[in-house]
Design a protein around this motif. Sequence first.
Motif, PDB file in Angstrom:
ATOM      1  N   SER A  10       0.779  -1.388  -0.037  1.00 57.01           N
ATOM      2  CA  SER A  10       0.087   0.041   0.031  1.00 57.01           C
ATOM      3  C   SER A  10       1.029   1.085  -0.107  1.00 57.01           C
ATOM      4  O   SER A  10       2.106   1.056   0.220  1.00 57.01           O
ATOM      5  CB  SER A  10      -0.791   0.159   1.366  1.00 57.01           C
ATOM      6  OG  SER A  10      -0.084   0.085   2.396  1.00 57.01           O
ATOM      7  N   THR A  14       4.749   1.964   1.681  1.00 61.23           N
ATOM      8  CA  THR A  14       6.030   2.887   0.839  1.00 61.23           C
ATOM      9  C   THR A  14       6.313   4.081   1.680  1.00 61.23           C
ATOM     10  O   THR A  14       7.385   4.410   1.765  1.00 61.23           O
ATOM     11  CB  THR A  14       5.391   3.679  -0.458  1.00 61.23           C
ATOM     12  OG1 THR A  14       5.043   2.345  -1.391  1.00 61.23           O
ATOM     13  CG2 THR A  14       6.196   4.401  -1.189  1.00 61.23           C
ATOM     14  N   GLY A  38       4.623   6.400 -12.603  1.00 59.85           N
ATOM     15  CA  GLY A  38       3.534   5.680 -11.709  1.00 59.85           C
ATOM     16  C   GLY A  38       3.766   4.637 -10.688  1.00 59.85           C
ATOM     17  O   GLY A  38       3.119   4.357  -9.989  1.00 59.85           O
ATOM     18  N   TRP A 112      14.618   8.149 -12.234  1.00 54.80           N
ATOM     19  CA  TRP A 112      15.079   8.220 -13.575  1.00 54.80           C
ATOM     20  C   TRP A 112      16.606   8.277 -13.649  1.00 54.80           C
ATOM     21  O   TRP A 112      17.307   9.006 -14.599  1.00 54.80           O
ATOM     22  CB  TRP A 112      14.378   8.964 -14.655  1.00 54.80           C
ATOM     23  CG  TRP A 112      13.156   8.670 -14.654  1.00 54.80           C
ATOM     24  CD1 TRP A 112      12.070   9.704 -14.227  1.00 54.80           C
ATOM     25  CD2 TRP A 112      12.462   7.763 -15.295  1.00 54.80           C
ATOM     26  NE1 TRP A 112      10.755   9.217 -14.361  1.00 54.80           N
ATOM     27  CE2 TRP A 112      10.948   7.937 -14.970  1.00 54.80           C
ATOM     28  CE3 TRP A 112      12.712   6.674 -16.376  1.00 54.80           C
ATOM     29  CZ2 TRP A 112       9.956   7.139 -15.717  1.00 54.80           C
ATOM     30  CZ3 TRP A 112      11.644   5.976 -16.592  1.00 54.80           C
ATOM     31  CH2 TRP A 112      10.553   6.119 -16.473  1.00 54.80           C
ATOM     32  N   ARG A 136       3.226  -2.855  -4.724  1.00 53.77           N
ATOM     33  CA  ARG A 136       4.736  -2.471  -5.477  1.00 53.77           C
ATOM     34  C   ARG A 136       5.366  -3.528  -4.742  1.00 53.77           C
ATOM     35  O   ARG A 136       5.467  -3.899  -3.493  1.00 53.77           O
ATOM     36  CB  ARG A 136       4.959  -1.062  -5.256  1.00 53.77           C
ATOM     37  CG  ARG A 136       3.969   0.023  -5.360  1.00 53.77           C
ATOM     38  CD  ARG A 136       3.983   0.021  -7.023  1.00 53.77           C
ATOM     39  NE  ARG A 136       3.134   1.140  -7.327  1.00 53.77           N
ATOM     40  CZ  ARG A 136       1.812   1.354  -7.653  1.00 53.77           C
ATOM     41  NH1 ARG A 136       1.042   0.188  -7.523  1.00 53.77           N
ATOM     42  NH2 ARG A 136       1.353   2.415  -8.125  1.00 53.77           N
TER      43      ARG A 136
HETATM   44  N1  LIG Z   1       2.031   0.623  -2.778  1.00 53.17           N
HETATM   45  C1  LIG Z   1       2.140   2.065  -3.400  1.00 53.17           C
HETATM   46  N2  LIG Z   1       3.221   2.775  -3.308  1.00 53.17           N
HETATM   47  C2  LIG Z   1       3.281   3.853  -3.833  1.00 53.17           C
HETATM   48  N3  LIG Z   1       2.528   4.349  -4.735  1.00 53.17           N
HETATM   49  C3  LIG Z   1       1.250   3.702  -4.919  1.00 53.17           C
HETATM   50  C4  LIG Z   1       1.200   2.493  -4.204  1.00 53.17           C
HETATM   51  N4  LIG Z   1       0.081   2.074  -4.601  1.00 53.17           N
HETATM   52  C5  LIG Z   1      -0.788   2.834  -5.357  1.00 53.17           C
HETATM   53  N5  LIG Z   1       0.241   3.929  -5.505  1.00 53.17           N
HETATM   54  C6  LIG Z   1      -0.230   4.941  -6.361  1.00 53.17           C
HETATM   55  O1  LIG Z   1       0.732   5.214  -7.425  1.00 53.17           O
HETATM   56  C7  LIG Z   1       1.011   6.497  -7.764  1.00 53.17           C
HETATM   57  C8  LIG Z   1       2.630   6.653  -7.568  1.00 53.17           C
HETATM   58  O2  LIG Z   1       2.796   7.917  -8.193  1.00 53.17           O
HETATM   59  P1  LIG Z   1       4.312   8.732  -8.151  1.00 53.17           P
HETATM   60  O3  LIG Z   1       4.186   9.976  -8.711  1.00 53.17           O
HETATM   61  O4  LIG Z   1       4.867   8.706  -6.751  1.00 53.17           O
HETATM   62  O5  LIG Z   1       5.089   7.737  -9.163  1.00 53.17           O
HETATM   63  P2  LIG Z   1       6.521   8.095  -9.965  1.00 53.17           P
HETATM   64  O6  LIG Z   1       7.206   6.901 -10.044  1.00 53.17           O
HETATM   65  O7  LIG Z   1       7.144   9.047  -9.217  1.00 53.17           O
HETATM   66  O8  LIG Z   1       6.119   8.477 -11.417  1.00 53.17           O
HETATM   67  P3  LIG Z   1       6.875   9.480 -12.503  1.00 53.17           P
HETATM   68  O9  LIG Z   1       7.806   8.388 -13.329  1.00 53.17           O
HETATM   69  O10 LIG Z   1       5.821   9.944 -13.344  1.00 53.17           O
HETATM   70  O11 LIG Z   1       7.763  10.494 -11.829  1.00 53.17           O
HETATM   71  C9  LIG Z   1       0.378   7.340  -6.845  1.00 53.17           C
HETATM   72  O12 LIG Z   1      -0.830   7.835  -7.483  1.00 53.17           O
HETATM   73  C10 LIG Z   1       0.140   6.490  -5.774  1.00 53.17           C
HETATM   74  O13 LIG Z   1      -1.287   6.830  -4.869  1.00 53.17           O
END
Ligand SMILES: Nc1ncnc2c1ncn2[C@@H]1O[C@H](COP(=O)(O)OP(=O)(O)OP(=O)(O)O)[C@@H](O)[C@H]1O
Length: 159
Positions: A10, A14, A38, A112, A136
């Motif tokens: 969840s 994280t 994401g 990245w 995740r």
């Molecule tokens: N277990 C989890 N841990 C983290 N985020 C989660 C989890 N489950 C669902 N989510 C959702 O996934 C999304 C993660 O978005 P985040 O902006 O952190 O991703 P990112 O890897 O930084 O993306 P980007 O490559 O666009 O920068 C959020 O909307 C969050 O609510």
Amino acid sequence: MSEIILDLPSQRATNQFGINISNLIEIGDIIYLSGEMGSGKTTLARSIIKNLLVSQYKDIEIPSPTFTLVQVYSCKDFNMGHADLYRIENSNEIDALGIEDILYNGAVLIEWPDKIKNKLNYNILEIKIKILNNSRTASIENIRGWEDRIRELEQQVIK
Ligand SMILES: Nc1ncnc2c1ncn2[C@@H]1O[C@H](COP(=O)(O)OP(=O)(O)OP(=O)(O)O)[C@@H](O)[C@H]1O
Ligand SMILES: [Mg+2]
């Protein structure tokens, strides 16, 4: 090479993982945050930064650095940088971000990081997040200087 895999079922998990990492960060550390769009790189970075901020700044907004490329936060014991290299086209542009200046008296989280061609000569932890529906998994690898700290992370329970 030591690699461990943690379940992050969840967003709360994280966030807890971010707190665990933040307690181990030292000046001169780089944390690479990999994983598809994401997957939760910024979510994890926010939790790490929030836990290191002094109490009166805990509620500040921590934006994704997708457009600013790098943000620096003045934290309790050192500065914390947060970079996102997604929009970098030429790895030469990375030098201009001032990441090494931050590392002089701080640590840096880098989303990245595959855009970095020459691995920087600092202590580096790499976290690769994979998406499984709403859950995740994070695979955590020591690149340099995190051998003992990675074992601590492995022992800390994440609920
Ligand atoms: N277990 C989890 N841990 C983290 N985020 C989660 C989890 N489950 C669902 N989510 C959702 O996934 C999304 C993660 O978005 P985040 O902006 O952190 O991703 P990112 O890897 O930084 O993306 P980007 O490559 O666009 O920068 C959020 O909307 C969050 O609510
Ligand atoms: Mg992001």
